[in-house]
Write an enzyme that holds these catalytic residues in place. Sequence first.
Site, PDB file in Angstrom:
ATOM      1  N   GLY A 245      15.855 -36.194  -0.804  1.00 37.79           N
ATOM      2  CA  GLY A 245      15.602 -37.331  -1.699  1.00 37.79           C
ATOM      3  C   GLY A 245      14.387 -38.121  -1.293  1.00 37.79           C
TER       4      GLY A 245
ATOM      5  N   TRP B 175      20.465 -36.508 -17.104  1.00 38.65           N
ATOM      6  CA  TRP B 175      19.231 -35.924 -16.600  1.00 38.65           C
ATOM      7  C   TRP B 175      18.090 -36.844 -16.997  1.00 38.65           C
ATOM      8  CZ3 TRP B 175      19.768 -32.075 -13.285  1.00 38.65           C
ATOM      9  CH2 TRP B 175      20.878 -31.264 -13.381  1.00 38.65           C
TER      10      TRP B 175
ATOM     11  N   CYS C 234      -2.530  -3.786   7.204  1.00 35.39           N
ATOM     12  CA  CYS C 234      -2.223  -3.922   8.625  1.00 35.39           C
ATOM     13  C   CYS C 234      -2.480  -2.596   9.333  1.00 35.39           C
ATOM     14  CB  CYS C 234      -0.782  -4.370   8.833  1.00 35.39           C
ATOM     15  SG  CYS C 234       0.451  -3.157   8.304  1.00 35.39           S
TER      16      CYS C 234
ATOM     17  N   GLU D  23      13.083 -30.820  -2.338  1.00 35.99           N
ATOM     18  CA  GLU D  23      13.581 -31.404  -3.582  1.00 35.99           C
ATOM     19  C   GLU D  23      14.237 -32.765  -3.426  1.00 35.99           C
ATOM     20  OE1 GLU D  23      15.379 -29.185  -6.597  1.00 35.99           O
ATOM     21  OE2 GLU D  23      14.545 -27.266  -5.980  1.00 35.99           O
TER      22      GLU D  23
ATOM     23  N   GLU E 160       0.826  -1.208   0.000  1.00 40.17           N
ATOM     24  CA  GLU E 160       0.000   0.000   0.000  1.00 40.17           C
ATOM     25  C   GLU E 160       0.860   1.257   0.000  1.00 40.17           C
ATOM     26  OE1 GLU E 160      -2.084  -3.040   2.781  1.00 40.17           O
ATOM     27  OE2 GLU E 160      -0.060  -2.578   2.072  1.00 40.17           O
TER      28      GLU E 160
END
Length: 368
Positions: free
Chosen positions: A294, A169, A74, A292, A46
């Site tokens: 394992g 990959w 707020c 992410e 704001e």
Amino acid sequence: MRLALQSARRMMGRTFPNPSVGAVIWKGSRVLGRGATRPPGGPHAEKVAIARARKKHGDSVLRGASMAVTLEPCGFTGRTGPCTKDVIEAGIARVYVGVRDPHEKVSGAGIRKLRRAGIEVVVGILEAACEEHHRGFFSLCERGRPFVTLKLASSLDGRIATRTGESRWITSKEARAFVHRIRARSDGVMVGSETALADDPALSARRGNRVLARPVRVLVDSRLRVPADAKLYSASEDTQTLVLTRSAARGRAAREATGARLMDLPGPVGGLDLKAGLAALGRFGLTTLLVEGGGGLAAALLRADLVDEIHWMLAPRLIGGDGRSALGSLGVEALKSSPGLEWIREGRLGADLHLQARRIRRMEKGIS
């Protein structure tokens, strides 16, 4: 409100512990100013929108103007002064609020202050979209922990590596680019010690060779097995590392010397209380957390019912049962006790399938 959301999304992952709020001021068909919450210590949305409108058009144009803001303004002093004060003093006539602020210090108080000042306030504009955007802040306020997104990238048969450990990959460059985009929108990125030892990730969000963002790096390492010279411990001004570990773990001094913050957690030998860990991350201020890897960490979070959303990228290849599984054991003995999911999106990322789902929690307050 759509413009306000657009502004807010640009700051995702950069404003915690504050929510990434967006605001737009207009009069008639003319937009006077737009703003989004700045990083901690900076002005809220704001204030940014008011300052930009004032700089471009002068004070007088703000009187009688309208404002759309994704979250209730707020009305208390924190790192900055109350936003309601700036809105009132600017002479804004109408405020359209996307969703009420769940924070105990606000929660309707900001709306009441504006109305007492004679400002017309309308609540619930694009409410579902605004609540979805602020899901991390809602999770922090209502559950005391960040909103947790689990990312899994695997072959069609759910394998993340061959039996020899080769994993780069499995999925396409488009899928990897998507992961970097969601990293950039997250406050923190979490990995377990197995992934850190195998891949030595930096966990920055990149586009090509360009670093877009450096989310807080969160390492789950109960025995401090990951060496202090790993990339996760590399120090820079705009990078923070949090380590969830046990108080008895050896090698603390070397890790703390890098600037990392070690968070001691209870738990069984060889394990940690992840619920306590996420509560600690919430106290630190993280609102959104991307996990992410394992497979063991992913399974542990699912067993503890701490995963809110899953992004699963499936590559059109098969590795077989001797490959490494994307998920560890969940201890499911009956189908009715398996984690329930609701599909949010199914699509393609290059050659890969992209499946997005949310955990079903019908009895839980807040966003599931």
